[in-house]
Design a protein around this motif. Structure first.
Motif, short mmCIF file in Angstrom:
data_model
loop_
_atom_site.label_atom_id
_atom_site.label_comp_id
_atom_site.label_asym_id
_atom_site.label_seq_id
_atom_site.Cartn_x
_atom_site.Cartn_y
_atom_site.Cartn_z
N PHE A 238 -47.44 23.82 -14.10
CA PHE A 238 -47.44 22.38 -14.33
C PHE A 238 -47.93 22.12 -15.76
O PHE A 238 -48.88 22.73 -16.23
CB PHE A 238 -48.34 21.67 -13.33
CG PHE A 238 -47.76 21.56 -11.95
CD1 PHE A 238 -46.63 22.27 -11.61
CD2 PHE A 238 -48.35 20.76 -10.99
CE1 PHE A 238 -46.09 22.19 -10.34
CE2 PHE A 238 -47.83 20.67 -9.72
CZ PHE A 238 -46.70 21.38 -9.39
N GLU A 239 -47.28 21.16 -16.40
CA GLU A 239 -47.66 20.77 -17.76
C GLU A 239 -47.33 19.30 -17.94
O GLU A 239 -46.61 18.70 -17.13
CB GLU A 239 -46.92 21.61 -18.79
CG GLU A 239 -45.40 21.49 -18.70
CD GLU A 239 -44.69 22.43 -19.64
OE1 GLU A 239 -43.97 21.92 -20.53
OE2 GLU A 239 -44.86 23.67 -19.49
N SER A 268 -35.09 2.68 -17.24
CA SER A 268 -36.27 2.05 -17.81
C SER A 268 -37.16 3.12 -18.44
O SER A 268 -36.87 4.31 -18.33
CB SER A 268 -37.04 1.30 -16.72
OG SER A 268 -37.49 2.20 -15.72
N GLU A 269 -38.22 2.69 -19.09
CA GLU A 269 -39.14 3.64 -19.71
C GLU A 269 -39.87 4.42 -18.62
O GLU A 269 -40.43 3.84 -17.68
CB GLU A 269 -40.15 2.90 -20.59
CG GLU A 269 -41.05 3.80 -21.42
CD GLU A 269 -40.29 4.57 -22.49
OE1 GLU A 269 -40.81 5.60 -22.95
OE2 GLU A 269 -39.17 4.14 -22.86
N LEU A 270 -39.86 5.74 -18.73
CA LEU A 270 -40.46 6.59 -17.72
C LEU A 270 -41.78 7.16 -18.24
O LEU A 270 -41.97 7.33 -19.45
CB LEU A 270 -39.52 7.74 -17.35
CG LEU A 270 -38.14 7.33 -16.81
CD1 LEU A 270 -37.33 8.56 -16.43
CD2 LEU A 270 -38.27 6.39 -15.62
N PRO A 271 -42.71 7.51 -17.34
CA PRO A 271 -44.05 7.95 -17.76
C PRO A 271 -44.09 9.44 -18.05
O PRO A 271 -43.12 10.18 -17.85
CB PRO A 271 -44.92 7.61 -16.55
CG PRO A 271 -43.99 7.80 -15.39
CD PRO A 271 -42.63 7.33 -15.87
N VAL A 272 -45.27 9.88 -18.49
CA VAL A 272 -45.59 11.30 -18.65
C VAL A 272 -46.38 11.73 -17.43
O VAL A 272 -47.36 11.09 -17.04
CB VAL A 272 -46.41 11.56 -19.93
CG1 VAL A 272 -46.82 13.02 -20.02
CG2 VAL A 272 -45.61 11.15 -21.15
N VAL A 273 -45.95 12.81 -16.78
CA VAL A 273 -46.60 13.29 -15.56
C VAL A 273 -46.93 14.78 -15.72
O VAL A 273 -46.41 15.46 -16.61
CB VAL A 273 -45.70 13.08 -14.32
CG1 VAL A 273 -45.45 11.61 -14.08
CG2 VAL A 273 -44.39 13.84 -14.47
N MET A 274 -47.83 15.24 -14.86
CA MET A 274 -48.15 16.67 -14.81
C MET A 274 -47.20 17.31 -13.81
O MET A 274 -47.28 17.06 -12.60
CB MET A 274 -49.60 16.85 -14.38
CG MET A 274 -50.06 18.31 -14.36
SD MET A 274 -50.11 19.04 -16.01
CE MET A 274 -51.52 18.19 -16.72
N ALA A 278 -38.76 22.02 -15.37
CA ALA A 278 -37.48 22.59 -14.93
C ALA A 278 -37.14 22.10 -13.53
O ALA A 278 -35.97 21.76 -13.24
CB ALA A 278 -37.55 24.12 -14.96
N GLN A 279 -38.13 22.04 -12.65
CA GLN A 279 -37.85 21.62 -11.28
C GLN A 279 -37.55 20.13 -11.20
O GLN A 279 -36.67 19.71 -10.43
CB GLN A 279 -39.03 21.98 -10.37
CG GLN A 279 -39.16 23.48 -10.13
CD GLN A 279 -40.17 23.81 -9.06
OE1 GLN A 279 -41.04 23.00 -8.73
NE2 GLN A 279 -40.07 25.02 -8.51
N ILE A 359 -40.57 18.16 -4.68
CA ILE A 359 -41.50 17.02 -4.72
C ILE A 359 -42.76 17.34 -3.91
O ILE A 359 -43.88 16.99 -4.34
CB ILE A 359 -40.82 15.75 -4.18
CG1 ILE A 359 -39.65 15.37 -5.09
CG2 ILE A 359 -41.81 14.61 -4.09
CD1 ILE A 359 -40.03 15.14 -6.53
N GLU A 360 -42.62 17.98 -2.78
CA GLU A 360 -43.80 18.35 -1.98
C GLU A 360 -44.66 19.37 -2.72
O GLU A 360 -45.88 19.37 -2.60
CB GLU A 360 -43.36 18.89 -0.62
CG GLU A 360 -42.81 17.81 0.31
CD GLU A 360 -42.33 18.37 1.64
OE1 GLU A 360 -42.22 19.62 1.75
OE2 GLU A 360 -42.06 17.56 2.55
N ARG A 361 -44.03 20.26 -3.49
CA ARG A 361 -44.81 21.20 -4.30
C ARG A 361 -45.66 20.45 -5.34
O ARG A 361 -46.76 20.88 -5.68
CB ARG A 361 -43.87 22.18 -5.01
CG ARG A 361 -44.61 23.16 -5.92
CD ARG A 361 -43.69 24.17 -6.56
NE ARG A 361 -44.46 25.05 -7.43
CZ ARG A 361 -44.36 25.11 -8.76
NH1 ARG A 361 -43.46 24.35 -9.37
NH2 ARG A 361 -45.11 25.91 -9.47
N HIS A 362 -45.16 19.32 -5.80
CA HIS A 362 -45.89 18.52 -6.78
C HIS A 362 -46.89 17.57 -6.11
O HIS A 362 -47.55 16.78 -6.80
CB HIS A 362 -44.92 17.71 -7.63
CG HIS A 362 -44.19 18.53 -8.64
ND1 HIS A 362 -43.17 19.41 -8.31
CD2 HIS A 362 -44.33 18.64 -9.99
CE1 HIS A 362 -42.71 19.99 -9.40
NE2 HIS A 362 -43.40 19.55 -10.44
#
Length: 393
Positions: A238-239, A268-274, A278-279, A359-362
Protein backbone atom coordinates in the motif's frame (compact mmCIF):
# COMPACT_ATOMS: atom_id res chain seq x y z
CA UNK A 1 -26.78 53.59 134.06
CA UNK A 2 -27.24 50.41 132.12
CA UNK A 3 -28.62 46.97 132.38
CA UNK A 4 -27.35 43.67 133.56
CA UNK A 5 -28.69 40.16 132.76
CA UNK A 6 -28.12 37.93 135.71
CA UNK A 7 -29.81 34.90 137.15
CA UNK A 8 -32.58 34.90 134.56
CA UNK A 9 -33.43 38.48 135.44
CA UNK A 10 -32.72 41.85 133.90
CA UNK A 11 -31.50 44.68 136.20
CA UNK A 12 -31.94 48.14 134.73
CA UNK A 13 -30.30 51.08 136.59
CA UNK A 14 -31.39 54.66 136.05
CA UNK A 15 -30.05 57.60 138.13
CA UNK A 16 -32.51 60.18 139.64
CA UNK A 17 -31.39 63.82 139.44
CA UNK A 18 -33.05 67.12 140.33
CA UNK A 19 -31.46 70.26 139.08
CA UNK A 20 -28.39 68.30 138.14
CA UNK A 21 -28.19 67.00 141.63
CA UNK A 22 -28.22 63.29 141.89
CA UNK A 23 -30.73 62.21 144.43
CA UNK A 24 -30.31 58.45 143.93
CA UNK A 25 -30.59 55.52 141.53
CA UNK A 26 -33.63 53.56 140.55
CA UNK A 27 -33.16 49.85 139.84
CA UNK A 28 -35.81 47.97 138.00
CA UNK A 29 -35.64 44.18 138.03
CA UNK A 30 -37.64 42.08 135.55
CA UNK A 31 -37.98 38.29 135.57
CA UNK A 32 -37.39 36.89 131.97
CA UNK A 33 -38.54 33.32 132.56
CA UNK A 34 -41.86 33.94 130.85
CA UNK A 35 -40.11 35.45 127.86
CA UNK A 36 -37.71 32.53 127.72
CA UNK A 37 -40.59 30.10 127.93
CA UNK A 38 -42.36 31.98 125.11
CA UNK A 39 -39.21 32.00 123.02
CA UNK A 40 -38.72 28.30 123.68
CA UNK A 41 -42.24 27.61 122.64
CA UNK A 42 -41.86 29.71 119.52
CA UNK A 43 -38.56 28.03 118.64
CA UNK A 44 -40.09 24.62 119.12
CA UNK A 45 -42.99 25.63 116.96
CA UNK A 46 -40.68 26.94 114.27
CA UNK A 47 -38.58 23.76 114.33
CA UNK A 48 -41.69 21.67 114.11
CA UNK A 49 -42.96 23.72 111.24
CA UNK A 50 -39.58 23.41 109.49
CA UNK A 51 -39.58 19.65 109.97
CA UNK A 52 -43.13 19.49 108.74
CA UNK A 53 -42.22 21.63 105.75
CA UNK A 54 -39.26 19.36 104.98
CA UNK A 55 -41.49 16.30 105.28
CA UNK A 56 -44.09 17.86 103.02
CA UNK A 57 -41.34 18.85 100.55
CA UNK A 58 -39.96 15.32 100.64
CA UNK A 59 -43.34 13.83 100.04
CA UNK A 60 -44.02 16.28 97.22
CA UNK A 61 -40.60 15.59 95.65
CA UNK A 62 -41.16 11.86 95.91
CA UNK A 63 -44.55 12.27 94.35
CA UNK A 64 -43.19 14.50 91.59
CA UNK A 65 -40.39 12.03 90.94
CA UNK A 66 -42.90 9.26 90.42
CA UNK A 67 -45.18 11.45 88.31
CA UNK A 68 -42.67 13.50 86.29
CA UNK A 69 -39.06 12.44 86.79
CA UNK A 70 -39.61 8.67 86.45
CA UNK A 71 -41.14 8.84 82.93
CA UNK A 72 -38.48 11.32 81.83
CA UNK A 73 -35.68 9.15 83.25
CA UNK A 74 -37.24 6.08 81.65
CA UNK A 75 -37.47 7.92 78.33
CA UNK A 76 -33.84 9.00 78.72
CA UNK A 77 -32.71 5.43 79.44
CA UNK A 78 -34.62 4.18 76.42
CA UNK A 79 -33.00 6.81 74.19
CA UNK A 80 -29.54 5.92 75.56
CA UNK A 81 -30.16 2.22 74.94
CA UNK A 82 -31.24 2.91 71.36
CA UNK A 83 -28.27 5.22 70.71
CA UNK A 84 -25.70 2.80 72.13
CA UNK A 85 -27.08 -0.51 70.95
CA UNK A 86 -28.80 0.57 67.71
CA UNK A 87 -31.70 -1.58 68.91
CA UNK A 88 -34.87 0.02 67.61
CA UNK A 89 -37.09 -2.67 69.13
CA UNK A 90 -36.79 -1.08 72.60
CA UNK A 91 -39.86 0.83 73.78
CA UNK A 92 -40.32 3.46 76.47
CA UNK A 93 -43.09 2.59 79.02
CA UNK A 94 -46.08 4.96 78.98
CA UNK A 95 -47.09 5.45 82.65
CA UNK A 96 -49.97 7.81 82.18
CA UNK A 97 -52.04 9.42 79.49
CA UNK A 98 -50.84 12.96 80.22
CA UNK A 99 -48.32 15.02 78.29
CA UNK A 100 -45.46 12.71 79.30
CA UNK A 101 -47.47 9.70 78.22
CA UNK A 102 -48.15 11.36 74.85
CA UNK A 103 -44.40 12.11 74.57
CA UNK A 104 -43.52 8.48 75.34
CA UNK A 105 -46.10 7.23 72.84
CA UNK A 106 -44.77 9.55 70.12
CA UNK A 107 -41.21 8.43 70.91
CA UNK A 108 -42.27 4.79 70.63
CA UNK A 109 -44.01 5.49 67.33
CA UNK A 110 -40.84 7.12 66.06
CA UNK A 111 -38.84 4.04 67.12
CA UNK A 112 -41.39 1.80 65.39
CA UNK A 113 -41.04 3.80 62.17
CA UNK A 114 -37.26 3.70 62.37
CA UNK A 115 -37.40 -0.03 63.06
CA UNK A 116 -39.61 -0.61 59.99
CA UNK A 117 -37.28 1.45 57.80
CA UNK A 118 -34.28 -0.32 59.30
CA UNK A 119 -35.88 -3.67 58.52
CA UNK A 120 -36.77 -2.56 55.00
CA UNK A 121 -33.25 -1.22 54.51
CA UNK A 122 -31.76 -4.47 55.81
CA UNK A 123 -33.99 -6.46 53.48
CA UNK A 124 -33.09 -4.19 50.57
CA UNK A 125 -29.39 -4.54 51.41
CA UNK A 126 -29.71 -8.31 51.46
CA UNK A 127 -31.54 -8.23 48.13
CA UNK A 128 -28.93 -5.87 46.72
CA UNK A 129 -26.10 -8.05 47.97
CA UNK A 130 -27.76 -11.07 46.39
CA UNK A 131 -28.18 -9.16 43.12
CA UNK A 132 -24.57 -7.99 43.28
CA UNK A 133 -23.43 -11.56 43.90
CA UNK A 134 -25.54 -12.77 40.99
CA UNK A 135 -24.25 -9.96 38.77
CA UNK A 136 -20.64 -10.65 39.73
CA UNK A 137 -21.24 -14.31 39.07
CA UNK A 138 -22.86 -13.49 35.72
CA UNK A 139 -19.99 -11.13 34.85
CA UNK A 140 -17.48 -13.82 35.74
CA UNK A 141 -19.37 -16.32 33.59
CA UNK A 142 -19.63 -13.74 30.78
CA UNK A 143 -15.94 -12.96 31.07
CA UNK A 144 -15.11 -16.64 30.93
CA UNK A 145 -17.50 -17.07 28.00
CA UNK A 146 -15.95 -14.09 26.20
CA UNK A 147 -12.48 -15.49 26.78
CA UNK A 148 -13.61 -18.85 25.44
CA UNK A 149 -15.38 -17.17 22.52
CA UNK A 150 -12.35 -15.02 21.74
CA UNK A 151 -10.17 -18.10 21.81
CA UNK A 152 -12.58 -19.94 19.54
CA UNK A 153 -12.81 -16.94 17.19
CA UNK A 154 -9.02 -16.62 17.17
CA UNK A 155 -8.64 -20.33 16.53
CA UNK A 156 -11.34 -20.25 13.85
CA UNK A 157 -9.75 -17.16 12.26
CA UNK A 158 -6.38 -18.83 12.14
CA UNK A 159 -7.95 -21.95 10.67
CA UNK A 160 -9.77 -19.85 8.05
CA UNK A 161 -6.58 -17.95 7.24
CA UNK A 162 -4.67 -21.19 6.89
CA UNK A 163 -7.49 -22.67 4.83
CA UNK A 164 -7.60 -19.57 2.62
CA UNK A 165 -3.86 -19.71 2.11
CA UNK A 166 -4.10 -23.40 1.25
CA UNK A 167 -7.02 -22.74 -1.12
CA UNK A 168 -5.21 -19.86 -2.78
CA UNK A 169 -2.10 -21.98 -3.11
CA UNK A 170 -4.15 -24.88 -4.46
CA UNK A 171 -5.94 -22.59 -6.93
CA UNK A 172 -2.62 -21.17 -8.06
CA UNK A 173 -0.98 -24.58 -8.43
CA UNK A 174 -4.03 -26.16 -10.02
CA UNK A 175 -4.55 -23.36 -12.51
CA UNK A 176 -0.85 -23.20 -13.28
CA UNK A 177 -0.55 -26.95 -13.79
CA UNK A 178 -3.73 -27.13 -15.88
CA UNK A 179 -2.56 -24.50 -18.35
CA UNK A 180 -0.11 -26.81 -20.19
CA UNK A 181 -2.51 -29.72 -20.89
CA UNK A 182 -5.24 -27.26 -21.92
CA UNK A 183 -2.88 -25.52 -24.29
CA UNK A 184 -2.09 -28.95 -25.80
CA UNK A 185 -5.80 -29.78 -26.13
CA UNK A 186 -6.55 -26.40 -27.70
CA UNK A 187 -3.56 -26.63 -30.07
CA UNK A 188 -4.39 -30.15 -31.23
CA UNK A 189 -8.10 -29.28 -31.55
CA UNK A 190 -7.24 -26.29 -33.74
CA UNK A 191 -4.80 -28.44 -35.76
CA UNK A 192 -7.45 -31.11 -36.15
CA UNK A 193 -9.95 -28.51 -37.32
CA UNK A 194 -7.61 -26.98 -39.89
CA UNK A 195 -6.47 -30.38 -41.25
CA UNK A 196 -9.82 -32.16 -41.50
CA UNK A 197 -12.24 -29.27 -41.97
CA UNK A 198 -14.61 -30.22 -44.83
CA UNK A 199 -13.16 -33.70 -45.09
CA UNK A 200 -15.47 -35.18 -42.49
CA UNK A 201 -19.20 -34.78 -42.11
CA UNK A 202 -20.83 -31.60 -40.74
CA UNK A 203 -21.22 -33.07 -37.27
CA UNK A 204 -17.47 -33.70 -37.02
CA UNK A 205 -16.71 -30.09 -37.98
CA UNK A 206 -19.18 -28.84 -35.36
CA UNK A 207 -17.74 -31.12 -32.69
CA UNK A 208 -14.21 -29.93 -33.46
CA UNK A 209 -15.41 -26.33 -33.19
CA UNK A 210 -17.05 -27.06 -29.82
CA UNK A 211 -13.81 -28.70 -28.67
CA UNK A 212 -11.75 -25.62 -29.64
CA UNK A 213 -14.24 -23.23 -28.01
CA UNK A 214 -14.37 -25.32 -24.82
CA UNK A 215 -10.59 -25.52 -24.55
CA UNK A 216 -10.27 -21.75 -25.15
CA UNK A 217 -12.92 -20.99 -22.54
CA UNK A 218 -11.24 -23.35 -20.06
CA UNK A 219 -7.96 -21.50 -20.61
CA UNK A 220 -9.71 -18.18 -19.92
CA UNK A 221 -11.27 -19.57 -16.75
CA UNK A 222 -7.95 -20.91 -15.50
CA UNK A 223 -6.17 -17.64 -16.26
CA UNK A 224 -8.88 -15.72 -14.39
CA UNK A 225 -8.71 -18.17 -11.48
CA UNK A 226 -4.95 -17.77 -11.35
CA UNK A 227 -5.33 -13.99 -11.32
CA UNK A 228 -8.04 -14.20 -8.64
CA UNK A 229 -5.85 -16.36 -6.39
CA UNK A 230 -3.03 -13.82 -6.61
CA UNK A 231 -5.11 -10.90 -5.21
CA UNK A 232 -4.31 -11.67 -1.59
CA UNK A 233 -0.91 -13.30 -1.96
CA UNK A 234 0.70 -11.36 -4.81
CA UNK A 235 -0.74 -7.90 -4.16
CA UNK A 236 1.57 -4.89 -4.04
CA UNK A 237 2.39 -2.80 -0.97
CA UNK A 238 0.00 0.00 0.00
CA UNK A 239 1.19 3.50 -0.85
CA UNK A 240 -0.27 6.96 -1.22
CA UNK A 241 -2.17 6.69 -4.48
CA UNK A 242 -3.71 9.55 -6.43
CA UNK A 243 -6.96 8.12 -7.74
CA UNK A 244 -7.02 10.72 -10.53
CA UNK A 245 -3.86 9.14 -11.96
CA UNK A 246 -5.33 5.66 -11.57
CA UNK A 247 -8.52 6.65 -13.41
CA UNK A 248 -6.59 8.43 -16.15
CA UNK A 249 -4.53 5.32 -16.77
CA UNK A 250 -7.68 3.17 -17.03
CA UNK A 251 -9.33 5.61 -19.44
CA UNK A 252 -6.24 5.58 -21.63
CA UNK A 253 -6.22 1.78 -21.67
CA UNK A 254 -9.92 1.73 -22.64
CA UNK A 255 -9.76 4.69 -25.04
CA UNK A 256 -10.28 2.56 -28.14
CA UNK A 257 -13.40 0.76 -26.92
CA UNK A 258 -14.81 3.98 -25.40
CA UNK A 259 -14.36 5.78 -28.70
CA UNK A 260 -15.90 2.91 -30.66
CA UNK A 261 -19.00 2.90 -28.47
CA UNK A 262 -19.25 6.70 -28.32
CA UNK A 263 -19.19 6.61 -24.52
CA UNK A 264 -19.26 9.92 -22.65
CA UNK A 265 -17.21 9.80 -19.42
CA UNK A 266 -17.53 12.54 -16.79
CA UNK A 267 -15.42 12.62 -13.64
CA UNK A 268 -15.03 14.65 -10.47
CA UNK A 269 -11.86 15.36 -8.52
CA UNK A 270 -10.74 12.18 -6.77
CA UNK A 271 -8.76 11.94 -3.50
CA UNK A 272 -5.41 10.45 -2.55
CA UNK A 273 -5.77 7.15 -0.67
CA UNK A 274 -3.48 4.54 0.84
CA UNK A 275 -3.83 1.61 -1.54
CA UNK A 276 -2.29 -0.78 -4.04
CA UNK A 277 -2.44 1.31 -7.26
CA UNK A 278 -2.25 -1.71 -9.57
CA UNK A 279 -5.23 -3.40 -7.93
CA UNK A 280 -7.37 -0.23 -7.86
CA UNK A 281 -6.53 0.21 -11.54
CA UNK A 282 -7.99 -3.25 -12.08
CA UNK A 283 -11.13 -2.30 -10.10
CA UNK A 284 -11.81 0.77 -12.24
CA UNK A 285 -10.97 -1.20 -15.39
CA UNK A 286 -13.49 -3.93 -14.53
CA UNK A 287 -16.28 -1.52 -13.50
CA UNK A 288 -15.92 0.76 -16.54
CA UNK A 289 -15.53 -2.29 -18.80
CA UNK A 290 -18.78 -3.71 -17.42
CA UNK A 291 -20.52 -0.40 -18.12
CA UNK A 292 -19.37 -0.65 -21.74
CA UNK A 293 -20.28 -4.35 -22.03
CA UNK A 294 -23.78 -3.96 -20.55
CA UNK A 295 -24.80 -0.71 -22.27
CA UNK A 296 -28.08 -0.15 -24.06
CA UNK A 297 -27.54 -0.61 -27.81
CA UNK A 298 -29.78 2.30 -28.84
CA UNK A 299 -28.78 4.84 -26.15
CA UNK A 300 -25.48 6.76 -25.97
CA UNK A 301 -23.45 5.45 -23.06
CA UNK A 302 -22.78 7.87 -20.20
CA UNK A 303 -20.40 6.98 -17.36
CA UNK A 304 -19.88 9.14 -14.27
CA UNK A 305 -17.04 8.59 -11.77
CA UNK A 306 -17.14 10.49 -8.46
CA UNK A 307 -15.94 10.36 -4.84
CA UNK A 308 -17.59 11.42 -1.57
CA UNK A 309 -15.97 12.16 1.80
CA UNK A 310 -17.49 10.00 4.54
CA UNK A 311 -15.33 10.96 7.58
CA UNK A 312 -13.50 7.65 8.00
CA UNK A 313 -13.45 6.58 4.36
CA UNK A 314 -13.85 7.75 0.77
CA UNK A 315 -16.86 6.43 -1.14
CA UNK A 316 -16.30 6.03 -4.87
CA UNK A 317 -19.10 5.62 -7.40
CA UNK A 318 -19.09 4.41 -11.01
CA UNK A 319 -22.50 5.17 -12.51
CA UNK A 320 -23.81 4.25 -15.97
CA UNK A 321 -27.08 4.40 -17.90
CA UNK A 322 -26.92 0.81 -19.11
CA UNK A 323 -29.37 -2.07 -18.95
CA UNK A 324 -29.35 -2.22 -15.13
CA UNK A 325 -29.54 -5.17 -12.75
CA UNK A 326 -32.47 -6.76 -10.97
CA UNK A 327 -32.03 -6.29 -7.17
CA UNK A 328 -32.51 -10.02 -6.60
CA UNK A 329 -29.14 -10.60 -8.27
CA UNK A 330 -27.17 -8.06 -6.19
CA UNK A 331 -25.47 -10.71 -4.05
CA UNK A 332 -24.90 -13.15 -6.87
CA UNK A 333 -22.98 -10.80 -9.16
CA UNK A 334 -20.04 -10.59 -6.70
CA UNK A 335 -19.60 -14.39 -6.56
CA UNK A 336 -16.84 -15.86 -8.68
CA UNK A 337 -17.91 -17.39 -12.02
CA UNK A 338 -21.56 -16.26 -11.50
CA UNK A 339 -22.88 -14.65 -14.68
CA UNK A 340 -26.45 -13.42 -15.13
CA UNK A 341 -26.58 -13.68 -18.94
CA UNK A 342 -24.43 -16.30 -20.68
CA UNK A 343 -26.07 -16.03 -24.09
CA UNK A 344 -25.61 -12.38 -24.99
CA UNK A 345 -22.40 -11.26 -23.27
CA UNK A 346 -19.02 -12.90 -23.11
CA UNK A 347 -16.79 -13.27 -20.05
CA UNK A 348 -16.04 -15.66 -17.22
CA UNK A 349 -17.94 -13.87 -14.48
CA UNK A 350 -14.86 -13.17 -12.37
CA UNK A 351 -14.54 -9.39 -12.79
CA UNK A 352 -16.86 -8.27 -9.98
CA UNK A 353 -15.64 -11.07 -7.70
CA UNK A 354 -12.12 -9.76 -8.31
CA UNK A 355 -13.26 -6.22 -7.45
CA UNK A 356 -14.86 -7.43 -4.21
CA UNK A 357 -11.73 -9.29 -3.14
CA UNK A 358 -9.51 -6.28 -3.90
CA UNK A 359 -11.74 -3.81 -2.02
CA UNK A 360 -11.97 -6.14 0.98
CA UNK A 361 -8.17 -6.42 0.98
CA UNK A 362 -8.11 -2.63 1.32
CA UNK A 363 -10.54 -2.76 4.28
CA UNK A 364 -13.53 -1.41 2.36
CA UNK A 365 -16.90 -2.55 1.06
CA UNK A 366 -18.42 -2.76 -2.42
CA UNK A 367 -22.06 -2.88 -3.45
CA UNK A 368 -24.42 -1.96 -6.28
CA UNK A 369 -27.56 0.16 -6.61
CA UNK A 370 -29.65 -0.46 -9.72
CA UNK A 371 -32.98 -1.16 -11.35
CA UNK A 372 -33.61 -3.00 -14.61
CA UNK A 373 -33.45 -0.57 -17.53
CA UNK A 374 -32.28 2.36 -15.37
CA UNK A 375 -28.54 1.81 -15.29
CA UNK A 376 -26.35 0.73 -12.40
CA UNK A 377 -24.15 2.46 -9.83
CA UNK A 378 -21.29 0.47 -8.35
CA UNK A 379 -20.01 1.94 -5.07
CA UNK A 380 -16.99 1.02 -2.99
CA UNK A 381 -15.18 2.52 0.00
CA UNK A 382 -11.49 2.93 0.79
CA UNK A 383 -10.54 3.86 4.41
CA UNK A 384 -8.73 7.16 4.85
CA UNK A 385 -5.02 7.23 5.67
CA UNK A 386 -5.54 8.68 9.16
CA UNK A 387 -8.18 6.05 9.93
CA UNK A 388 -5.78 3.30 8.93
CA UNK A 389 -3.12 4.85 11.19
CA UNK A 390 -5.56 4.93 14.13
CA UNK A 391 -6.42 1.27 13.56
CA UNK A 392 -2.73 0.38 13.38
CA UNK A 393 -1.99 2.23 16.67
Amino acid sequence: IGHVYKGGRVHVYQPVEVKRERLGTICLVDDLSLVQESMTRNLTTMVGLAVLALLVAYLLANRLQRVVAAPILSLTETARAVAEGKDYSVRAPAYREDELGVLATAFNQMLAGIQEREHALHTANQTLEAEVDEREKAQAELKELNATLELRVLTRTRELQRSNRELEQFAYVASHDLQEPLRSIASFAELLGRRYEGKLDSDADEFIQFMVQGATRAQCLINDLLEFSRVGTHGGAFEQTDMNDVLQKVLENLRLVLNETGAEVSRSELPVVMADPAQLTQVFHNLIGNAVRFRKPDVPLRITISAEDQVEAWKFAVEDNGIGIDPKYFDRIFVIFKRLDRSTHTGTGIGLAMCKKIIERHGGDIWVESEPGKGATFLFTIPKIEHLEQQAS
